[in-house]
Design a protein around this motif. Structure first.
Motif, PDB file in Angstrom:
ATOM      1  N   GLN A 160       0.830  -1.203   0.000  1.00 18.67           N
ATOM      2  CA  GLN A 160       0.000   0.000   0.000  1.00 18.67           C
ATOM      3  C   GLN A 160       0.873   1.265   0.000  1.00 18.67           C
ATOM      4  OE1 GLN A 160      -3.508   0.216   0.071  1.00 18.67           O
ATOM      5  NE2 GLN A 160      -3.507  -1.975  -0.333  1.00 18.67           N
ATOM      6  N   ALA A 161       1.899   1.256   0.841  1.00 19.88           N
ATOM      7  CA  ALA A 161       2.776   2.423   0.950  1.00 19.88           C
ATOM      8  C   ALA A 161       3.572   2.634  -0.335  1.00 19.88           C
ATOM      9  CB  ALA A 161       3.716   2.261   2.140  1.00 19.88           C
ATOM     10  N   ALA A 162       4.096   1.546  -0.916  1.00 15.96           N
ATOM     11  CA  ALA A 162       4.888   1.667  -2.141  1.00 15.96           C
ATOM     12  C   ALA A 162       4.037   2.169  -3.299  1.00 15.96           C
ATOM     13  CB  ALA A 162       5.513   0.312  -2.491  1.00 15.96           C
ATOM     14  N   SER A 163       2.808   1.679  -3.401  1.00 13.10           N
ATOM     15  CA  SER A 163       1.914   2.133  -4.461  1.00 13.10           C
ATOM     16  C   SER A 163       1.636   3.622  -4.332  1.00 13.10           C
ATOM     17  CB  SER A 163       0.602   1.346  -4.409  1.00 13.10           C
ATOM     18  OG  SER A 163      -0.342   1.879  -5.322  1.00 13.10           O
ATOM     19  N   ARG A 164       1.323   4.057  -3.112  1.00 13.07           N
ATOM     20  CA  ARG A 164       1.033   5.479  -2.900  1.00 13.07           C
ATOM     21  C   ARG A 164       2.279   6.334  -3.141  1.00 13.07           C
ATOM     22  NH1 ARG A 164      -3.145   8.560  -3.437  1.00 13.07           N
ATOM     23  NH2 ARG A 164      -4.118   6.506  -3.196  1.00 13.07           N
ATOM     24  N   LEU A 165       3.454   5.823  -2.765  1.00 13.13           N
ATOM     25  CA  LEU A 165       4.700   6.564  -2.979  1.00 13.13           C
ATOM     26  C   LEU A 165       4.932   6.821  -4.465  1.00 13.13           C
ATOM     27  CD1 LEU A 165       7.412   7.730  -1.964  1.00 13.13           C
ATOM     28  CD2 LEU A 165       8.350   5.412  -2.112  1.00 13.13           C
ATOM     29  N   ILE A 166       4.794   5.788  -5.283  1.00  9.57           N
ATOM     30  CA  ILE A 166       5.003   5.937  -6.726  1.00  9.57           C
ATOM     31  C   ILE A 166       3.964   6.878  -7.321  1.00  9.57           C
ATOM     32  CG2 ILE A 166       5.072   4.726  -8.922  1.00  9.57           C
ATOM     33  CD1 ILE A 166       7.471   4.205  -7.114  1.00  9.57           C
ATOM     34  N   ILE A 167       2.708   6.713  -6.914  1.00 12.36           N
ATOM     35  CA  ILE A 167       1.625   7.553  -7.451  1.00 12.36           C
ATOM     36  C   ILE A 167       1.873   9.026  -7.144  1.00 12.36           C
ATOM     37  CG2 ILE A 167      -0.810   8.161  -7.130  1.00 12.36           C
ATOM     38  CD1 ILE A 167      -1.363   5.136  -6.817  1.00 12.36           C
ATOM     39  N   VAL A 168       2.230   9.336  -5.895  1.00 15.05           N
ATOM     40  CA  VAL A 168       2.398  10.730  -5.496  1.00 15.05           C
ATOM     41  C   VAL A 168       3.647  11.333  -6.126  1.00 15.05           C
ATOM     42  CG1 VAL A 168       2.637  12.290  -3.534  1.00 15.05           C
ATOM     43  CG2 VAL A 168       1.130  10.322  -3.364  1.00 15.05           C
ATOM     44  N   ILE A 169       4.718  10.561  -6.249  1.00 15.52           N
ATOM     45  CA  ILE A 169       5.923  11.072  -6.918  1.00 15.52           C
ATOM     46  C   ILE A 169       5.611  11.434  -8.366  1.00 15.52           C
ATOM     47  CG2 ILE A 169       8.175  10.394  -7.846  1.00 15.52           C
ATOM     48  CD1 ILE A 169       8.745   8.938  -5.283  1.00 15.52           C
ATOM     49  N   ILE A 170       4.927  10.526  -9.087  1.00 11.43           N
ATOM     50  CA  ILE A 170       4.581  10.786 -10.486  1.00 11.43           C
ATOM     51  C   ILE A 170       3.646  11.999 -10.587  1.00 11.43           C
ATOM     52  CG2 ILE A 170       3.384   9.864 -12.505  1.00 11.43           C
ATOM     53  CD1 ILE A 170       4.411   7.109 -11.726  1.00 11.43           C
ATOM     54  N   THR A 171       2.652  12.055  -9.694  1.00 14.82           N
ATOM     55  CA  THR A 171       1.716  13.188  -9.697  1.00 14.82           C
ATOM     56  C   THR A 171       2.449  14.507  -9.452  1.00 14.82           C
ATOM     57  OG1 THR A 171      -0.052  11.758  -8.868  1.00 14.82           O
ATOM     58  CG2 THR A 171      -0.362  14.127  -8.654  1.00 14.82           C
ATOM     59  N   SER A 172       3.376  14.525  -8.491  1.00 16.74           N
ATOM     60  CA  SER A 172       4.120  15.747  -8.179  1.00 16.74           C
ATOM     61  C   SER A 172       4.989  16.177  -9.356  1.00 16.74           C
ATOM     62  CB  SER A 172       4.997  15.529  -6.935  1.00 16.74           C
ATOM     63  OG  SER A 172       4.207  15.180  -5.813  1.00 16.74           O
ATOM     64  N   ILE A 173       5.617  15.211 -10.027  1.00 19.98           N
ATOM     65  CA  ILE A 173       6.447  15.532 -11.188  1.00 19.98           C
ATOM     66  C   ILE A 173       5.590  16.105 -12.314  1.00 19.98           C
ATOM     67  CG2 ILE A 173       7.878  14.534 -13.018  1.00 19.98           C
ATOM     68  CD1 ILE A 173       8.983  12.586 -10.937  1.00 19.98           C
ATOM     69  N   VAL A 174       4.409  15.502 -12.535  1.00 14.92           N
ATOM     70  CA  VAL A 174       3.509  15.984 -13.585  1.00 14.92           C
ATOM     71  C   VAL A 174       3.036  17.410 -13.275  1.00 14.92           C
ATOM     72  CG1 VAL A 174       1.235  15.665 -14.633  1.00 14.92           C
ATOM     73  CG2 VAL A 174       2.756  13.706 -14.331  1.00 14.92           C
ATOM     74  N   VAL A 175       2.673  17.646 -12.019  1.00 15.83           N
ATOM     75  CA  VAL A 175       2.198  18.975 -11.630  1.00 15.83           C
ATOM     76  C   VAL A 175       3.307  20.011 -11.809  1.00 15.83           C
ATOM     77  CG1 VAL A 175       1.451  20.388  -9.672  1.00 15.83           C
ATOM     78  CG2 VAL A 175       0.433  18.134 -10.052  1.00 15.83           C
ATOM     79  N   TYR A 176       4.503  19.694 -11.326  1.00 11.81           N
ATOM     80  CA  TYR A 176       5.613  20.645 -11.435  1.00 11.81           C
ATOM     81  C   TYR A 176       5.982  20.891 -12.898  1.00 11.81           C
ATOM     82  CZ  TYR A 176      10.214  22.754 -10.930  1.00 11.81           C
ATOM     83  OH  TYR A 176      11.278  23.606 -11.022  1.00 11.81           O
ATOM     84  N   SER A 177       6.127  19.813 -13.672  1.00 11.99           N
ATOM     85  CA  SER A 177       6.545  19.954 -15.071  1.00 11.99           C
ATOM     86  C   SER A 177       5.491  20.682 -15.891  1.00 11.99           C
ATOM     87  CB  SER A 177       6.821  18.572 -15.682  1.00 11.99           C
ATOM     88  OG  SER A 177       7.809  17.888 -14.945  1.00 11.99           O
ATOM     89  N   GLY A 178       4.217  20.353 -15.656  1.00 11.56           N
ATOM     90  CA  GLY A 178       3.147  20.981 -16.429  1.00 11.56           C
ATOM     91  C   GLY A 178       3.042  22.469 -16.185  1.00 11.56           C
ATOM     92  N   THR A 179       3.156  22.879 -14.934  1.00  8.71           N
ATOM     93  CA  THR A 179       3.084  24.310 -14.625  1.00  8.71           C
ATOM     94  C   THR A 179       4.386  25.026 -14.973  1.00  8.71           C
ATOM     95  OG1 THR A 179       3.675  23.743 -12.337  1.00  8.71           O
ATOM     96  CG2 THR A 179       1.346  24.070 -12.825  1.00  8.71           C
ATOM     97  N   ASN A 180       5.514  24.351 -14.813  1.00 12.37           N
ATOM     98  CA  ASN A 180       6.804  24.965 -15.116  1.00 12.37           C
ATOM     99  C   ASN A 180       6.952  25.268 -16.604  1.00 12.37           C
ATOM    100  OD1 ASN A 180       9.551  25.783 -14.396  1.00 12.37           O
ATOM    101  ND2 ASN A 180      10.187  23.975 -15.529  1.00 12.37           N
ATOM    102  N   ALA A 181       6.317  24.472 -17.443  1.00 10.49           N
ATOM    103  CA  ALA A 181       6.396  24.697 -18.882  1.00 10.49           C
ATOM    104  C   ALA A 181       5.830  26.062 -19.276  1.00 10.49           C
ATOM    105  CB  ALA A 181       5.660  23.582 -19.623  1.00 10.49           C
ATOM    106  N   PHE A 182       4.876  26.578 -18.497  1.00 12.37           N
ATOM    107  CA  PHE A 182       4.247  27.866 -18.820  1.00 12.37           C
ATOM    108  C   PHE A 182       4.759  28.996 -17.930  1.00 12.37           C
ATOM    109  CE2 PHE A 182       1.258  24.614 -20.193  1.00 12.37           C
ATOM    110  CZ  PHE A 182       0.906  25.054 -21.469  1.00 12.37           C
ATOM    111  N   LEU A 183       5.082  28.687 -16.657  1.00 16.43           N
ATOM    112  CA  LEU A 183       5.432  29.742 -15.712  1.00 16.43           C
ATOM    113  C   LEU A 183       6.933  29.887 -15.498  1.00 16.43           C
ATOM    114  CD1 LEU A 183       2.653  29.051 -13.048  1.00 16.43           C
ATOM    115  CD2 LEU A 183       2.652  30.795 -14.844  1.00 16.43           C
ATOM    116  N   ASN A 184       7.714  28.877 -15.907  1.00 13.85           N
ATOM    117  CA  ASN A 184       9.181  28.938 -15.836  1.00 13.85           C
ATOM    118  C   ASN A 184       9.657  29.314 -14.432  1.00 13.85           C
ATOM    119  OD1 ASN A 184      11.807  28.778 -16.762  1.00 13.85           O
ATOM    120  ND2 ASN A 184      11.842  30.892 -17.507  1.00 13.85           N
ATOM    121  N   PHE A 185       9.499  28.388 -13.496  1.00 12.02           N
ATOM    122  CA  PHE A 185       9.865  28.634 -12.112  1.00 12.02           C
ATOM    123  C   PHE A 185      11.373  28.851 -11.959  1.00 12.02           C
ATOM    124  CE2 PHE A 185       6.176  25.597 -11.517  1.00 12.02           C
ATOM    125  CZ  PHE A 185       5.262  26.605 -11.301  1.00 12.02           C
TER     126      PHE A 185
END
Length: 349
Positions: free
Chosen positions: A205-230
């Motif tokens: 359960q913990a490993a599944s949630r870890l992978i899911i949240v890491i991927i989600t965080s990367i997608v959120v950061y990359s998607g917004t960074n492409a337009f806002l250039n942090f």
């Protein structure tokens, strides 16, 4: 290992197939980041924040201006080295435009950021007050010292907090609430009759949630960074390491609540009781600079505070591994203790 992989895959697919939850975890933080970027873009603040080192010997009219928020540094630091650290910290915040001015009463000097639009205004206010005070011979003259630094946008400062907030909700409710629902529906009771151990089940359960949240965080950061250039002055590998440790610490809290509870209503209430203090006092949306010391001490006990502090240091200040090591050490020790307690408390029924 076969059982672990089977449960890891099952839990991951359960999350992916729940389209509402999946889209919420991805789209909500992206919309939040863009919303704050739009709301605070191009707006000049009308309030001033001034850092203060030492105490004035005489009357300083500038210190009586109600529209200025004075942030004091090093009130307990008596040694020269401690004063030097406090001065460096205040000037560094001025360089990043987190302060509008720094006044050092110990050295009779004040610092102005040459690239700040508020600098000339504060210079005139401060020097005007000094002139009036000197006529009454109540304070000595001050020396101006200039610093420079590009301004940090609010969205650059905000994005670590939004990612941390999304991680917190996803881990606490994605682990704690789901396992309580499993217990209430009798799923855990049926697992007890299988060869699956509690360690296997919880680690999957913990490993599944870890992978899911890491991927989600990367997608959120990359998607917004492409337009806002942090702003990103540090290393991505350090940011990923801090993020991973923070996710594990959030998962450990979720497992702690899921170890015994069997009521979804009680679980939801207790999880909200944990999430809202972290949301408010971890510096997600605003800095705790200048708040009461008791509040700042309380915030230091929250794992989300250490993630946000380390992530902002890496992104905005270019901090290296050893500079954020204390934050990572805290997250690691916190996770180990809470996971150990969770394993002792866990029950299938």
């Amino acid at each position: 290992m076969h059982a672990f992989i089977a449960m890891f895959k099952a839990r991951t697919m359960e999350f992916v197939r729940d389209r509402g939850t999946f889209l919420w975890n991805v789209l909500f933080p992206i919309v939040l980041v863009f919303g704050f970027a739009f709301a605070f873009s191009g707006q000049e603040t009308t309030a001033f924040k001034v850092g203060v080192l030492g105490s004035p010997e005489g009357e300083v009219p500038f210190m009586e201006i109600e529209e200025v928020d004075f942030v004091r540094y090093g009130e307990g630091g008596a040694t020269d080295s401690a004063r030097g650290v406090d001065t460096a910290a205040a000037v560094d915040r001025l360089r990043r435009h987190e302060l509008d001015m720094v006044i050092d009463f110990t050295d009779n000097a004040y610092y102005i950021n040459e690239e700040s639009s508020t600098g000339p205004i504060l210079r005139r206010l401060f020097e005007g007050g000094l002139a009036a005070a000197e006529e009454r011979a109540s304070t000595p003259g001050f020396t101006e010292k200039a610093v420079s630094g590009e301004p940090i946008r609010y969205v650059d400062w905000l994005v670590p907090g939004v990612i941390g907030m999304n991680m917190m909700f996803s881990c606490l409710f994605g682990i704690g609430f789901v396992l309580v629902r499993y217990r209430k529906n009798g799923v855990l009771k049926r697992f007890k009759a299988t060869p699956v151990s509690a360690l296997n089940f919880l680690s999957a359960q913990a490993a599944s949630r870890l992978i899911i949240v890491i991927i989600t965080s990367i997608v959120v950061y990359s998607g917004t960074n492409a337009f806002l250039n942090f702003v990103m002055n540090g290393a991505y590998i350090n940011l990923l390491l801090v993020t991973t440790l923070a996710i594990i610490s959030m998962i450990s809290i979720g497992l702690l609540f899921a170890s015994r509870l069997k009521s979804e209503e009680l679980a939801s209430g207790l999880l909200n009781l944990v999430t809202f203090p972290m949301l408010i006092f971890s510096g997600v949306f605003f800095s705790l600079e200048g708040t009461p010391q008791l509040l700042q001490s309380f915030s230091r006990a929250l794992p989300l505070t250490h993630f946000i502090e380390a992530a902002r240091a890496i992104m905005l200040e270019g901090a290296g591994f050893f500079e954020v090591a204390p934050n990572m050490l805290y997250l690691g020790v916190f996770s180990a203790i809470v996971l150990f307690v969770s394993s002792l408390m866990f029950r299938w029924e």
